[in-house]
Design an enzyme around this catalytic site. Sequence first.
Site, short mmCIF file in Angstrom:
data_model
loop_
_atom_site.label_atom_id
_atom_site.label_comp_id
_atom_site.label_asym_id
_atom_site.label_seq_id
_atom_site.Cartn_x
_atom_site.Cartn_y
_atom_site.Cartn_z
CG ASP A 98 -1.82 1.18 1.31
OD1 ASP A 98 -2.22 1.66 0.24
OD2 ASP A 98 -2.14 1.63 2.43
CD GLU A 152 -6.33 -0.06 -2.55
OE1 GLU A 152 -6.35 -0.86 -1.60
OE2 GLU A 152 -6.77 1.10 -2.47
CG ASP A 161 -0.66 3.02 6.37
OD1 ASP A 161 -1.18 3.64 5.44
OD2 ASP A 161 -0.49 3.51 7.50
#
Lengths: 189, 189
Positions: free
Chosen positions: B11, B70, B142
Site C-alpha cells: 500500500d 492497489e 497501512d
Amino acid sequence: MATPARILGIDPGLNRTGWGVIESAGGKMACIEAGVIRVPAGELPDRLAFILAGLRVVIDATRPSRASVEKVFVNVNPQATLLLGQARGAAICAAVGAGLPVREHTALQVKQAVVGYGKASKEQVQAMVQRLLGLAEPPPTDAADALACAVCDLHAERLVALGGSLLSAASRGRRSRNAWRSRGARLLG
Amino acid sequence: MATPARILGIDPGLNRTGWGVIESAGGKMACIEAGVIRVPAGELPDRLAFILAGLRVVIDATRPSRASVEKVFVNVNPQATLLLGQARGAAICAAVGAGLPVREHTALQVKQAVVGYGKASKEQVQAMVQRLLGLAEPPPTDAADALACAVCDLHAERLVALGGSLLSAASRGRRSRNAWRSRGARLLG
C-alpha cells in the site's frame, strides 16, 4: 584540479524517457551519450520495469556520478499527472537504486540555465543544447530535455560555488529572475 | 500439489508505505510478516530511495514469488496525486527490480475480496484481514491494506482458475458486483 563531474539528466515519461550524460572538466562541457527509451505499450508494472531496466543499462554503461531530473508541476489532466508521477518514481529509483544522488530542477530553471530565458520553446532548448555541447545535430526532443536538465544541474553547482543560489533566485519572482538571467548569461558567455 | 504462493501486498504512500506478505498452501492462508515503512521528511529523491530500500529489505527477508499493489484513482488534490504516483512508482520498481511480477487491483476489488463489500470501511478491512489471517490483533491500517491487497491477488487467481474473471465482474456494475459478492462469499466461507 577537481575530478570531472559526470551528470545523468533524465526527462521521465511513461511513453518516452529521455536521457543524456554530460561531463564537465576544466570548464568545458561534453556530451558523453544521450538517447530516448521508447516504452512499449502494456501493463503499468511492465512499463515501469522497462524504464528501470533501460536506465540501469545507461547508468552501467556511462557511470555518472549524479543524476538530475526535471521537477514537474501538476498537469491539467489528473490521470496524466498520476502516470507521469509513476514514471518519475521509476526514473528516480533507477538513479537512487544505483547509489546516485539525485537533484530536481524546475522547467523554468532548466530553460534559464540553457537558453537564458524561462519560457524558451522546445526548439530553442534543442538548438542551445546542440550548441553548448558542440553536437553535430540537434538531439531528439526528449534527449535534449534530459541533456538540458544535466546542464542546469552543472550550472546550479557552479552558481552555488560562486555564492549564488539558483533555487532561491528562481523563486523570488520576475525581478530576481531577470537578475539571474543576466548573471546566467555572463556565466554562459 | 502446487508450490505455495507467497504474495507481497503493498500500500504505497510517500509518508507511510504499508506492506504485508501472505502465503497460501493447501487452501489455507497465513501472514508471514507485515509492517509499515515510515518515511522521514526530506527531499523527494531521498524519500523514494527510503521506500525502495525498505521494500528491498522486505523482499530479501521474506522472498515473495509475486507482488500486488492497489490501483489508485486520481485524487481531488493534483499535487497529492503526483506525490502518490511517485511513491507508487518506487514501490512497483522495488518489486519489478527484484524480478517479481506485479499485479494491480482496484480498491473496490480489494474490499470485495476481503470484506465482500466494495464500500467497506478501513476498520472493516482491518477486522477481516485479522480474521482471515488468524492474527492475534488487527494490523496497523497501512499494513492491513497491504495484506488485503495480497489476499485479493490470491483470490483473483483462484477465481480465474475457477473460470471467473475478477476484473470483468468488477467493471460490470452493481448487478454483477452483487453476483460476485455472493460468489466471493462462497469461496471465502
